[in-house]
Design a protein around this motif. Structure first.
Motif, mmCIF file in Angstrom:
data_model
loop_
_atom_site.group_PDB
_atom_site.id
_atom_site.type_symbol
_atom_site.label_atom_id
_atom_site.label_comp_id
_atom_site.label_asym_id
_atom_site.label_seq_id
_atom_site.Cartn_x
_atom_site.Cartn_y
_atom_site.Cartn_z
ATOM 1 N N VAL A 173 0.722 -1.120 -0.029
ATOM 2 C CA VAL A 173 -0.076 -0.158 0.077
ATOM 3 C C VAL A 173 0.826 1.299 -0.034
ATOM 4 N N VAL A 174 1.959 1.109 0.911
ATOM 5 C CA VAL A 174 2.916 2.479 0.827
ATOM 6 C C VAL A 174 3.459 2.570 -0.502
ATOM 7 N N TYR A 175 3.839 1.528 -1.446
ATOM 8 C CA TYR A 175 4.363 1.339 -2.614
ATOM 9 C C TYR A 175 3.419 2.360 -3.568
ATOM 10 N N GLU A 176 2.107 2.098 -3.411
ATOM 11 C CA GLU A 176 0.908 2.650 -4.629
ATOM 12 C C GLU A 176 1.345 3.999 -4.441
ATOM 13 N N TYR A 177 1.616 4.683 -3.100
ATOM 14 C CA TYR A 177 1.374 6.100 -3.060
ATOM 15 C C TYR A 177 2.910 7.009 -2.988
ATOM 16 N N THR A 178 3.672 6.331 -2.648
ATOM 17 C CA THR A 178 5.039 7.000 -2.258
ATOM 18 C C THR A 178 6.066 7.146 -3.331
ATOM 19 N N ASP A 179 7.001 8.107 -3.428
ATOM 20 C CA ASP A 179 7.914 8.184 -4.389
ATOM 21 C C ASP A 179 9.169 7.471 -3.714
ATOM 22 N N VAL A 180 9.239 7.863 -2.452
ATOM 23 C CA VAL A 180 10.539 7.244 -1.738
ATOM 24 C C VAL A 180 10.085 6.527 -0.594
ATOM 25 N N PHE A 181 10.643 5.404 -0.189
ATOM 26 C CA PHE A 181 10.321 4.788 0.909
ATOM 27 C C PHE A 181 11.172 5.326 1.898
ATOM 28 N N GLN A 182 10.852 5.562 3.174
ATOM 29 C CA GLN A 182 11.537 5.952 4.450
ATOM 30 C C GLN A 182 11.772 4.718 5.083
ATOM 31 N N ILE A 183 12.764 4.045 5.468
ATOM 32 C CA ILE A 183 13.231 3.128 6.278
ATOM 33 C C ILE A 183 13.747 3.935 7.553
ATOM 34 N N GLY A 184 12.709 3.695 8.760
ATOM 35 C CA GLY A 184 12.945 4.434 10.026
ATOM 36 C C GLY A 184 14.084 3.955 10.806
#
Ligand code: PEP
Ligand code: MN
Length: 342
Positions: A173-184
């Motif tokens: 779901v995050v993939y669908e919306y984001t341009d960059v994944f943040q790994i906390g």
């Protein structure tokens, strides 16, 4: 190891070396320079002597990579990596500022923050939809609703989105919306998550863990890269020390060290790095002076009402003042503040 091909090497000779390595189970990364081609190869080092690569036509030199991280190392790739996020390029001459609220709280809050940070010169928008909170009783984020609002704000402003992916379940779901994944920071050594984002085609902003050494941080990057995704941006966000006045101790020497050891771009998060909004502007200025390729700054339209990280969030006004200061500092250091494209 690195296989340096001679200047005169033909494309057939390069192909032969590549084929030989692939047949022996090595992962290959080809870098074609103006003068010569360099082949990076990761695999079982016990097999290297029997390959007798140095005897192959066109091979000039075989250089082992001594660092435990390989793909992320400067030995593997000397020129700085530039990570493309839509029309933004992180790691080049331009300094990029990723700004926005800690958490997406509402449509009004996010849109106001997004427009104001864009106006001030930010080139990427941040905001958490899935929040890793220390206490389970505090605001945990709006989830997919937050992602939708980020997408909307991204559309309205034209700014690419950076948002945290907390676990493997929510990755699609995050993939669908984001341009960059943040790994906390807390997930820096969640190796299964690192491998999964490494299997995607989106850039990853990898925060340094609160107690991670620089080597562990680069090995975390290596997990992502060795899974196939070389688009990693490192983010120094402070480490846990005995100091209590600041939330974390912002390790600016880690910026220089990471850039010395790795070709990956490094950005600095002075918000989590200090925990105090008053310290964010001076530490931002220092980060740029230390050679950071960008910043990640928390900005909230009304910090005193923020549902998370209010004490470290800048008002849009203070953010704008900071951006002005940075645009005067950057040229002194041979850099430029990036300008957002429509
Ligand atoms: C954040 O960026 O809001 C965040 C939770 O950061 P970190 O993982 O560095 O604590
Ligand atoms: Mn935060």
């Amino acid at each position: 190891m690195i296989i340096v091909m001679s200047r005169e090497a033909t494309s057939e000779q390069i192909e032969n070396v590549k084929d030989r390595l692939v047949k022996e189970g090595f992962n290959i990364h080809l870098s074609k320079g103006v003068v010569r081609t360099i082949i990076g190869a990761i695999g079982d080092k016990k097999r290297i002597p029997s390959l007798a690569l140095e005897a192959m036509p066109g091979v000039e030199r075989v250089v082992p990579i001594l660092q435990p991280y390989k793909l992320a190392s400067r030995e593997f790739k000397d020129e700085p990596s530039i990570i493309k996020v839509r029309n933004v390029e992180i790691g080049g001459e331009n300094i990029h500022v990723i700004a926005g609220p800690c958490a997406v709280e509402s449509r009004e809050q996010l849109l106001e923050a997004a427009h104001k940070v864009k106006e001030a010169g930010a080139t990427l928008l941040r905001g958490g939809a899935f929040k890793p909170r220390t206490s389970p009783y505090t605001f945990q984020g709006l989830g997919e609703e937050g992602l939708k609002l980020l997408a909307l704000a991204g559309e309205e402003t034209g700014l690419p989105i950076v948002t945290e992916v907390m676990d493997i379940q929510s990755l699609p779901v995050v993939y669908e919306y984001t341009d960059v994944f943040q790994i906390g920071a807390r997930n820096m050594q969640n190796f299964n998550l690192l491998k999964k984002v490494g299997e995607t085609d989106k850039p990853v902003l990898l925060k340094r863990g609160p107690s991670a050494t620089i080597e562990e941080w680069l090995l975390a990057a290596e997990y992502i890269m060795s899974s196939g995704n070389h688009q990693v941006i490192l983010c120094e966000r402070g480490i846990r020390t005995f100091e209590q006045f600041t939330r974390n101790t912002l390790d600016l020497s880690a910026v220089c060290a990471a850039k010395m050891l790795s070709h990956l771009p490094v950005v600095v998060d002075p918000s989590h790095g200090t925990g105090k909004w008053q310290l964010v502007p001076p530490m931002s200025r220092a980060a740029i002076a230390a050679g950071a390729d960008g910043l990640l700054v928390e900005v909230h339209p009304n910090p005193s009402e923020a549902l998370s990280d209010g004490p470290q969030s800048l008002t849009p006004e203070n953010f704008s003042i900071l951006m002005n200061e940075l645009s005067r500092i950057a040229p002194v250091l041979g850099r430029k503040m990036a300008v957002a494209h429509e």
